[in-house]
Scaffold this active site. Structure first.
Site, mmCIF file in Angstrom:
data_model
loop_
_atom_site.group_PDB
_atom_site.id
_atom_site.type_symbol
_atom_site.label_atom_id
_atom_site.label_comp_id
_atom_site.label_asym_id
_atom_site.label_seq_id
_atom_site.Cartn_x
_atom_site.Cartn_y
_atom_site.Cartn_z
ATOM 1 N N HIS A 64 0.859 -1.189 0.000
ATOM 2 C CA HIS A 64 0.000 0.000 0.000
ATOM 3 C C HIS A 64 0.892 1.235 0.000
ATOM 4 O O HIS A 64 2.113 1.139 0.139
ATOM 5 C CB HIS A 64 -0.956 0.002 1.194
ATOM 6 C CG HIS A 64 -0.298 0.137 2.518
ATOM 7 N ND1 HIS A 64 0.516 -0.837 3.043
ATOM 8 C CD2 HIS A 64 -0.317 1.139 3.442
ATOM 9 C CE1 HIS A 64 0.960 -0.460 4.227
ATOM 10 N NE2 HIS A 64 0.479 0.744 4.490
ATOM 11 N N HIS A 66 1.159 4.027 2.037
ATOM 12 C CA HIS A 66 1.624 4.822 3.161
ATOM 13 C C HIS A 66 3.140 4.901 3.044
ATOM 14 O O HIS A 66 3.802 3.935 2.646
ATOM 15 C CB HIS A 66 1.211 4.197 4.489
ATOM 16 C CG HIS A 66 -0.201 4.521 4.874
ATOM 17 N ND1 HIS A 66 -1.014 3.639 5.562
ATOM 18 C CD2 HIS A 66 -0.955 5.647 4.678
ATOM 19 C CE1 HIS A 66 -2.201 4.197 5.767
ATOM 20 N NE2 HIS A 66 -2.187 5.406 5.238
ATOM 21 N N ASP A 68 5.822 4.741 4.777
ATOM 22 C CA ASP A 68 6.812 3.809 5.332
ATOM 23 C C ASP A 68 6.946 2.530 4.516
ATOM 24 O O ASP A 68 7.868 1.744 4.747
ATOM 25 C CB ASP A 68 6.503 3.486 6.800
ATOM 26 C CG ASP A 68 5.118 2.913 7.032
ATOM 27 O OD1 ASP A 68 4.216 3.191 6.224
ATOM 28 O OD2 ASP A 68 4.915 2.204 8.040
ATOM 29 N N HIS A 69 6.066 2.351 3.536
ATOM 30 C CA HIS A 69 6.116 1.123 2.737
ATOM 31 C C HIS A 69 6.635 1.331 1.310
ATOM 32 O O HIS A 69 6.852 0.347 0.602
ATOM 33 C CB HIS A 69 4.738 0.465 2.702
ATOM 34 C CG HIS A 69 4.345 -0.127 4.017
ATOM 35 N ND1 HIS A 69 4.439 -1.465 4.299
ATOM 36 C CD2 HIS A 69 3.888 0.462 5.152
ATOM 37 C CE1 HIS A 69 4.046 -1.689 5.547
ATOM 38 N NE2 HIS A 69 3.712 -0.527 6.081
ATOM 39 N N HIS A 141 -7.529 -2.002 5.966
ATOM 40 C CA HIS A 141 -6.625 -0.895 6.264
ATOM 41 C C HIS A 141 -7.272 0.380 5.723
ATOM 42 O O HIS A 141 -8.094 0.298 4.800
ATOM 43 C CB HIS A 141 -5.259 -1.156 5.612
ATOM 44 C CG HIS A 141 -4.137 -0.379 6.209
ATOM 45 N ND1 HIS A 141 -3.815 -0.429 7.542
ATOM 46 C CD2 HIS A 141 -3.237 0.493 5.650
ATOM 47 C CE1 HIS A 141 -2.778 0.353 7.781
ATOM 48 N NE2 HIS A 141 -2.406 0.929 6.646
ATOM 49 N N ASP A 209 0.156 -4.109 6.193
ATOM 50 C CA ASP A 209 -0.615 -3.545 7.307
ATOM 51 C C ASP A 209 -2.079 -3.963 7.224
ATOM 52 O O ASP A 209 -2.716 -3.794 6.173
ATOM 53 C CB ASP A 209 -0.546 -2.016 7.285
ATOM 54 C CG ASP A 209 0.854 -1.484 7.549
ATOM 55 O OD1 ASP A 209 1.769 -2.302 7.740
ATOM 56 O OD2 ASP A 209 1.023 -0.252 7.559
ATOM 57 N N HIS A 267 6.652 -5.435 11.567
ATOM 58 C CA HIS A 267 6.095 -4.075 11.545
ATOM 59 C C HIS A 267 5.856 -3.572 12.974
ATOM 60 O O HIS A 267 4.770 -3.174 13.352
ATOM 61 C CB HIS A 267 4.801 -4.030 10.719
ATOM 62 C CG HIS A 267 4.349 -2.641 10.376
ATOM 63 N ND1 HIS A 267 3.548 -1.892 11.208
ATOM 64 C CD2 HIS A 267 4.570 -1.878 9.278
ATOM 65 C CE1 HIS A 267 3.297 -0.725 10.644
ATOM 66 N NE2 HIS A 267 3.914 -0.691 9.464
#
EC number: 3.1.26.11
Length: 307
Positions: A64, A66, A68-69, A141, A209, A267
């Site tokens: 996804h 976000h 941090d990914h 999510h 996530d 995570h």
């Protein structure tokens, strides 16, 4: 011949980097094919510290968008180009991948010296990537997010007695295995002629996530390895669930119900310095639970059961 399958945990943290952990990034190497799942900030530096090379990455799967990914992608792609990469790089992601990644990869001045393809994957589909299959599922999510199941093809076990009876040499057996059939000395031999059963292919499920989901139980059913979002321990469950994440206890329940081989906690919240509490929580539900740590590797053993 069974493939060699290895998992490399480049980064195991979430949200933002800490001195203890890098951002999400997991390598799954199947023989000479290196797949990267998520690419948080600093992933390329983690890869440099590992037994693998970022130049060898064939496919990148983003769960996804976000930050941090995926924020490590721009630097990684530029480094590949600076190092004269020529082979194609495939990047896969959920809905929105083409627009988001095209914009991100066009930031700044650099020249891309190799072919790069971006693909949007649909949930609840199976995609054939040659040596292995990728199956997808929509996560729970706040933004579009996919879980990935990396699946080795089932392997036909050769019965040496049957091959011996037909005077088929070993070099021809491998050709029969590769092609399903092969003509040798004027006779066509099929895989069924020398088969001694089927060994189920190995499976690795990487959730990215997600809140805990009943659907994940079936998606991860009998997987050899489940790498599940475990942002905190059970004392923070209401908060992490609200933001679309799971606790280690919730992930362990899913692992137990899905009858997976082993669960890796993954995570971790940047506020957590001691992950032993998460492990203790999880092992009350599922004993075969392990902490993932940056730069740790695990070889997925060949299954012994044959149908």
């Amino acid at each position: 011949m069974a493939s060699n399958i290895r998992i490399i945990f480049y980064g195991t943290g979430g949200s933002w980097p800490t001195p203890l952990r890098a951002m999400p990034g997991v390598g799954v190497k199947i023989d000479d094919v290196l797949n990267l799942f998520d690419c948080g900030e600093g992933t390329q530096k983690q890869i440099m510290k590992s037994s693998t090379s970022f130049m060898d990455i064939d496919n990148i799967f983003i769960t996804h968008f976000h930050g941090d990914h995926f924020l490590g992608l721009l630097g990684l792609v530029q480094s590949m180009s600076f190092n004269n990469r020529t082979k194609q790089l495939n990047i896969f992601g959920p809905h929105g991948a083409i627009k988001i990644l095209s914009n991100a990869l066009n930031v700044g001045y650099y020249t891309l010296h190799f072919p790069l393809k971006i693909y949007e994957l649909e949930p609840d589909r199976t995609y054939d990537l040659g040596k292995f299959l990728i199956r997808t599922m929509l996560n729970d999510h706040p933004v579009p997010a996919l879980s990935y199941s990396i699946e080795e093809r089932d392997l036909v076990r050769i019965d040496p007695e049957k091959a011996r009876e037909k005077n088929i040499p070993s070099r021809i057996i491998e050709k029969i295995r590769e092609n399903g059939s092969y003509v040798y000395k004027g006779n066509e031999y099929r895989i069924d002629d020398i088969a001694g059963g089927v060994r189920k292919g190995r499976r690795i499920v990487y959730t990215g996530d997600t809140r805990p989901m009943d659907r994940m139980i079936e998606f991860a059913r009998n997987a050899d390895v489940l790498i599940h979002d475990t942002t905190t321990d059970s004392s923070f469950e209401p908060m992490v669930n609200e933001f679309g994440h799971s606790s280690s206890r919730q992930a362990a329940r899913i692992a137990r119900q899905a009858r997976v081989g082993r669960l890796y906690l993954y995570h971790y919240s940047p506020r957590i310095t001691d992950t032993s509490v998460l492990l203790e929580d999880a092992r009350k539900e599922f004993q075969e639970t392990y902490e993932s740590k940056d730069l740790m590797e695990y070889e997925v053993k060949v299954r012994r059961d044959v149908d």
